[in-house]
Write an enzyme that holds these catalytic residues in place. Structure first.
Site, PDB file in Angstrom:
ATOM      1  N   PRO A   1      76.968   1.260  77.193  1.00 19.54           N
ATOM      2  CA  PRO A   1      77.331   1.526  75.991  1.00 19.54           C
ATOM      3  C   PRO A   1      78.191   2.862  75.828  1.00 19.54           C
ATOM      4  O   PRO A   1      78.154   3.845  76.503  1.00 19.54           O
ATOM      5  CB  PRO A   1      75.857   2.086  75.375  1.00 19.54           C
ATOM      6  CG  PRO A   1      75.083   2.167  76.883  1.00 19.54           C
ATOM      7  CD  PRO A   1      75.844   1.519  77.618  1.00 19.54           C
ATOM      8  N   ASN A   2      79.075   2.684  74.791  1.00 20.06           N
ATOM      9  CA  ASN A   2      80.158   3.550  74.389  1.00 20.06           C
ATOM     10  C   ASN A   2      81.338   3.882  75.282  1.00 20.06           C
ATOM     11  O   ASN A   2      82.233   4.496  75.019  1.00 20.06           O
ATOM     12  CB  ASN A   2      79.458   5.026  74.471  1.00 20.06           C
ATOM     13  CG  ASN A   2      78.421   5.098  73.061  1.00 20.06           C
ATOM     14  OD1 ASN A   2      78.779   4.764  72.080  1.00 20.06           O
ATOM     15  ND2 ASN A   2      77.187   5.041  73.543  1.00 20.06           N
TER      16      ASN A   2
ATOM     17  N   ARG B   1      86.580   9.287  72.690  1.00 23.21           N
ATOM     18  CA  ARG B   1      85.859  10.348  72.400  1.00 23.21           C
ATOM     19  C   ARG B   1      85.604  11.366  73.562  1.00 23.21           C
ATOM     20  O   ARG B   1      85.694  10.965  74.633  1.00 23.21           O
ATOM     21  CB  ARG B   1      84.302   9.564  72.236  1.00 23.21           C
ATOM     22  CG  ARG B   1      83.796   9.009  73.380  1.00 23.21           C
ATOM     23  CD  ARG B   1      82.408   9.006  73.576  1.00 23.21           C
ATOM     24  NE  ARG B   1      81.971   8.327  74.660  1.00 23.21           N
ATOM     25  CZ  ARG B   1      80.846   8.238  75.399  1.00 23.21           C
ATOM     26  NH1 ARG B   1      79.858   8.967  74.762  1.00 23.21           N
ATOM     27  NH2 ARG B   1      80.804   7.785  76.637  1.00 23.21           N
TER      28      ARG B   1
ATOM     29  N   TYR C   1      85.301  13.141  79.193  1.00 21.56           N
ATOM     30  CA  TYR C   1      85.602  11.645  80.092  1.00 21.56           C
ATOM     31  C   TYR C   1      87.307  11.529  80.372  1.00 21.56           C
ATOM     32  O   TYR C   1      87.466  10.204  80.579  1.00 21.56           O
ATOM     33  CB  TYR C   1      85.238  10.704  78.862  1.00 21.56           C
ATOM     34  CG  TYR C   1      83.653  10.634  78.843  1.00 21.56           C
ATOM     35  CD1 TYR C   1      82.691  10.288  79.726  1.00 21.56           C
ATOM     36  CD2 TYR C   1      82.944  11.445  77.199  1.00 21.56           C
ATOM     37  CE1 TYR C   1      81.314  10.615  79.723  1.00 21.56           C
ATOM     38  CE2 TYR C   1      81.724  11.333  77.285  1.00 21.56           C
ATOM     39  CZ  TYR C   1      80.925  10.972  78.337  1.00 21.56           C
ATOM     40  OH  TYR C   1      79.576  11.136  77.817  1.00 21.56           O
TER      41      TYR C   1
ATOM     42  N   ASN D   1      78.827   1.238  85.642  1.00 24.62           N
ATOM     43  CA  ASN D   1      78.660   2.674  84.858  1.00 24.62           C
ATOM     44  C   ASN D   1      77.757   2.180  83.675  1.00 24.62           C
ATOM     45  O   ASN D   1      78.469   1.842  82.732  1.00 24.62           O
ATOM     46  CB  ASN D   1      80.041   3.070  84.605  1.00 24.62           C
ATOM     47  CG  ASN D   1      79.953   4.356  83.688  1.00 24.62           C
ATOM     48  OD1 ASN D   1      78.629   4.663  83.403  1.00 24.62           O
ATOM     49  ND2 ASN D   1      81.219   5.131  83.774  1.00 24.62           N
TER      50      ASN D   1
ATOM     51  N   ALA E   1      74.633   5.637  78.750  1.00 21.08           N
ATOM     52  CA  ALA E   1      73.391   6.179  78.650  1.00 21.08           C
ATOM     53  C   ALA E   1      72.266   5.446  78.944  1.00 21.08           C
ATOM     54  O   ALA E   1      71.071   5.970  79.294  1.00 21.08           O
ATOM     55  CB  ALA E   1      73.455   6.265  76.989  1.00 21.08           C
TER      56      ALA E   1
ATOM     57  N   GLU F   1      76.733   2.520  91.980  1.00 16.23           N
ATOM     58  CA  GLU F   1      76.859   3.427  90.609  1.00 16.23           C
ATOM     59  C   GLU F   1      77.979   4.306  90.292  1.00 16.23           C
ATOM     60  O   GLU F   1      78.143   5.011  91.425  1.00 16.23           O
ATOM     61  CB  GLU F   1      75.465   3.940  90.436  1.00 16.23           C
ATOM     62  CG  GLU F   1      75.231   4.815  89.348  1.00 16.23           C
ATOM     63  CD  GLU F   1      74.145   5.521  89.326  1.00 16.23           C
ATOM     64  OE1 GLU F   1      73.324   5.747  90.560  1.00 16.23           O
ATOM     65  OE2 GLU F   1      73.503   5.650  88.306  1.00 16.23           O
TER      66      GLU F   1
ATOM     67  N   ARG G   1      75.666  18.311  83.218  1.00 18.73           N
ATOM     68  CA  ARG G   1      75.739  18.219  81.933  1.00 18.73           C
ATOM     69  C   ARG G   1      74.163  18.290  81.314  1.00 18.73           C
ATOM     70  O   ARG G   1      73.398  18.853  81.884  1.00 18.73           O
ATOM     71  CB  ARG G   1      75.933  16.812  81.397  1.00 18.73           C
ATOM     72  CG  ARG G   1      77.519  16.742  81.830  1.00 18.73           C
ATOM     73  CD  ARG G   1      78.474  15.410  81.582  1.00 18.73           C
ATOM     74  NE  ARG G   1      78.114  15.121  79.959  1.00 18.73           N
ATOM     75  CZ  ARG G   1      78.287  13.876  79.526  1.00 18.73           C
ATOM     76  NH1 ARG G   1      78.659  12.790  80.128  1.00 18.73           N
ATOM     77  NH2 ARG G   1      78.233  13.800  78.165  1.00 18.73           N
TER      78      ARG G   1
END
Lengths: 148, 148, 148, 148, 148, 148, 148, 148, 148, 148, 148, 148
Positions: free
Chosen positions: D10-11, D18, D23, D74, D77, D98, D107
């Site tokens: 997602p994203n 973003r 990123y 990847n 979230a 992964e 983070r």
């Protein structure tokens, strides 16, 4: 020059009268006199107050925004429970030093955390009455910016 | 009279060279000089050492049992992880003061707990180089037992 | 050009001799040779060291401040317990890559947390000896800044 | 030979658009091109997909049981919340790697735990777009079983 | 026959000199003599060592892989903090027995967990100097495999 | 002289019959015989009992206040759940030794905590049947007060 | 009469193909046939569905408000992570039974908690394919209200 | 001008039909009409959508990057479990307001934490349908920047 | 053939007399009769017992090693506190099924964890008296190994 | 009609003077004027008060039992520590709305929990001064019971 | 009239004989006599019992359903571990009062939680033998419903 | 003789007016009258006070050092949050008894912990107004030292 505000929190009016094995036998008057004596030596003025009321301590910290050159605070039990005092300290731009008579890290689990430590300039704990006197010297070093 | 042992733990040899926004720009030599200067004023001798080795710091604390009148220790990262240092402090009868350059309570969660705080005489944190100097004064007050 | 420092922590000198089901059968010498071979291909120099002493690893990281172009570190058990190593990594400006032979996330609960991961450039875990070789390639990519 | 499946969660379709400070500025198309270029060099085929739907990612992992020689994932979230993806990885016999663009250990607290790390072959995090490229190389090493 | 290695960790060199109410008044020399005397009776050789350095203890455990028939270890404070020692014990195939002078379960919370207990052959705690002697007998029982 | 009371808790009557990979193949009768044999050698009397009832074990510990010179207890599963047994041990003035056949620290998380360890004289765990025999020797050492 | 809805969550389409040591060798088709056979015996209709999409399962539960007489649900991994499914079950007035093939309490820590258990009528776990068949019988007992 | 996107998450399509004691008796159509009516008054356009699919909600949030002037989101159960939605909100530069019909702080423990609260502009909870209407007014205040 | 042992733990003798809103109005005699009736239908013998004594339940489980073909156990409150019962179940090789009248997951926090669930064959909870009857059927399925 | 009581807790008298990056630059007088202006528009009366004393705030909440038609409260730091205020709110039957200037969920961990949220009618946070104005509108909606 | 049942749990038969600094020097007979004397004054009958067996205490509580007008219980160590006793108390409709000789809140951490406190009528702790006598008076007040 | 000080904390002035299902219908005046009546019977004087201010309660406890023969305190919500009150109680040498109207252990999780319980003489909770009367009797027993 503006005085250094010395604030004492709940139960510190009983200093010398309760649990002397932890807090020593000097009374709050003795402490205030010792502070005044050293202040004289260092040529600064001090203003020592005590209250058992959290709100009163918050009010006094607000006063210090205009009326003090530094703050030395022993918030007593409120050290461990008062976010209101933490916020009041955050609202100050003058140096704030947290002091404790006893070594709070060697006592009850709930006395090991301080809401103030994270927002003050520095912390001095465990030296009995001398904690205040070392703090008073520290305020001068911070102000004068004397090189090591 | 026996000297005051000043111990510095891991990475403090890089003082002034790493993260100056946290630890300031004074080097360990600068600190040691400032300590020596104040020691001269106070008429005491000091012995300043630094090691990145936990075992070495334990060994030095053992030496202090016979060879020092007081200990000032900034154990750096070992503050938060070393029970061995805690035990070595417990084996001392001379006064031990814990110092920190920065306000450790305002940093990472894992830097808020000290294995030493519960067993030292007192703690001074957040005053940069002045933390050591205040501690040096404190050792004198503890020894001389000067009334407030 | 400055060499890439490859640091191995406690018990890694036993590589290939202990728990081969977890760590594989290659010895540390085999690993170092493989690294040297790839370094030759990539035309970089490497400097491989191992110590069981936390303080020694801290000392070597300090050396890397001046003497290395990048660091690859497998801190072994100290990964999970050493804030001193974390601080030493924080004091470095060259890229640091954390590697692990095994998938540390698939083992004991206390091996899942790394004090280094939060402060290194990147982490590579679970590829056995190849973890080091991938890390070596990664240091080149970081330096050359080659666009994807 | 079967392609290597590269899955993005997602994203990640917003990559480059973003929070570039975390990123990077490369878009997902840039990443896919870089992967394709290296795949060409390594003479393997790749199949890159992205979805914001957890169920879709599970479906694709199921496809990989027959249709891929390795998986690079990847999960964005979902890394931190999806046991369904963990189970789907457990159902695979081909190697799964992964990857993360950023250093997830540096983070938010809730980004430090991965449901995938414990069941994949290996993990590569923190190298931006290079995380994927290192993973692609790693799949080749795992397949070819090249001795160090 | 190979000797039994008896390892003592940090601060145990002060045995008999620090906190005798916890650790008793026998010195480390007294302990070593008592061990030697029983070893004589049991017709085995022993090799007693002490270090305050975690890395040194790891090194000695590595030596024991070839050079000892069994290991008795009192890791002192490292018991509670050292995964490196745990890993070194895991790398041994000879019997390892963990001993403590005091009842560690009756003391500070942080002394109740041992990183060694889960990987040693057995644990003996609370019998003062006798803990070592019972452990010495235990090593013989383990080796001789004497039926109950 | 009063006998040494040897108490066994729940499920120990099945010794040798359940999970021999953990508890060994000796039955409780075998254990009791081995204890009796060593007791004969040491010239002391022993009284071995087993019950699956927590209350019965408490009752027997109460009896030991008058009727035993020492207690050896393997409380089995009650080790981890019974404050009643802890209180009964606290009410004893004769030495109490806690034994375990297996290394309880290497098993389920909930088997790592013992309500007894903090109040017994000492603990011996992980030596199978020998745990009892070492404990029997230990009671003699504690009584005779033999110097190391 | 309305059918009984049998819902299967993520990865259950791989039943019999992944980790047969945990989930058995029967495929989802086998399970559905077994359910259909027993439904025939009990003279009820069943409607068996599977999806890897959390949202799809929520949609189907909504359908069941009007279209089913009872629901049997094996939510797979979503059991442990989906509050959305819990809310959808809360919105149903027909009986809902949670089933699991394996004994979820004997597996990973994170599989021990179910967001559904607290809101379903009952739970049946650990009987493999029979878990569904027992659940099917249970729906009949709940409906018929047959006295014990 | 771009419309305000109003997103509703899982189970909100059942509004008015499930647990009316918590969520009230207004249906989602009633809510949407009320929003439209107020939007008319305020002279703005709104676009109301609902989905039970986490991925769909993520997709719609991505659309809002270009296509909406503000977002009002009631993520239902995903509020408490979806980091994917949090990341999608983080990728937006238009104002996002989180709303809840019920007072989520007065319900189950697991409903007290919201992954969205930390990244939205503001939160409005507990006012039933009025939560949306207040949020709609709030978006106008944020846009117009009207001085108090 | 050996009977199926049905064990009921503390307070279940009050069934039907206490908290009927949770446990229903059937008495333990009613339950036993229902079990006997179904046992007759299934042509198996059952042996139903109840005790408020943890030790008695352990004793009965031991008996089942030789004397029962399967065990159905509702351990009542001991479900949540007894490791002794867990160990006794571990010592059995016949199938053991855990049953609960109520949905234990929908009640007090401390009733959500079962020491038995991890070691039994399967669990059935929430169906009132039917929980026992479903369990009785389940024992037959387990024994007969009937294919789905 | 009775006025709406607007209560402000500790340090809110410094509004606009402390940490404007969090709390904005409007002073408490500005806020009160804005509230008065909107109250005029809505044709209701308001009574705005502020105190740093927890007890004073409790007293004022008691007054509201008789003297106010609704309460809007920003308890500042007492939000997170005062059960006394929670109890005082519980004693009110008029609507109470909790407001916060900042998004408290995006700040310190200890600011994420509110003792008030669970007992108020609704919560509005993050809209700066507008939080109060939205709350004022909300009190009207609650009173008038206007249909959506 | 039915007697008041006074139940004492494990180790209370040793009252006056163990740890008199905590529990005082009165024996259980002394306590029972004092209770009987006050019962005479108050003209009620009492029935005092003690057991070290959890199951026995459960049995006696069941008897009280028919045979007692009130229950006073000091469950000793079972206070902190027995859900079975809690359930037995829940099954009673007569008043139940929990008493403790010592102030359980001033002792070990694990003695601070009581499984009984949440389900009894009231609790009296810390008054030594007087705790029972105050409880006896309390039962009368509860029964007679005497107005303050 | 000095009076017995009866202190009531925050919100207790509303007694009988708020949540009568928890606190009963007697007002604080009723309670005070009942106390006065019993005090008359017992021939002691009492001094009943109430405040919502933590600081005021601390001040009154300080007064009690000289001016009271015993203290009965119901600190209301401050019970659970005030270390300042705990410290003030610690500074008293006269007996202090903590009372609660309701059974605080049967309510919210955060009401289960009392900062006072660990430092008072005894605790009485759950008897409504009678809690005070039992406490008044208890103060007499403590003073008169009447033998059981």
């Amino acid at each position: 020059m503006k005085p250094i505000l010395v604030l004492n929190g709940p139960n510190l009016n009983l200093l010398g009268k309760r649990q002397p094995e932890i807090y020593g036998s000097a009374t709050l008057d003795d402490v205030n006199e010792a502070i005044a004596r050293l202040a004289g030596e260092l040529n600064v003025s001090v203003d020592c107050r005590q209250s058992n009321h959290e709100g009163q301590l918050v009010d006094w910290l607000h006063e210090a925004r205009e009326g003090a050159s530094a703050v030395i605070i022993n918030a007593g039990a409120y050290t461990h429970t008062s976010i209101a005092l933490r916020d009041a300290v955050l609202a100050l731009s003058v140096p704030v030093i947290e002091v404790h008579l006893s070594n709070i890290y060697a006592r009850d689990e709930f006395r090991k955390h301080s809401y103030l430590s994270g927002v003050v300039h520095g912390t001095i704990a465990g030296f009995g009455v001398q904690s205040y006197l070392l703090a008073l010297r520290a305020t001068q070093l911070l102000v004068s910016g004397s090189k090591p």
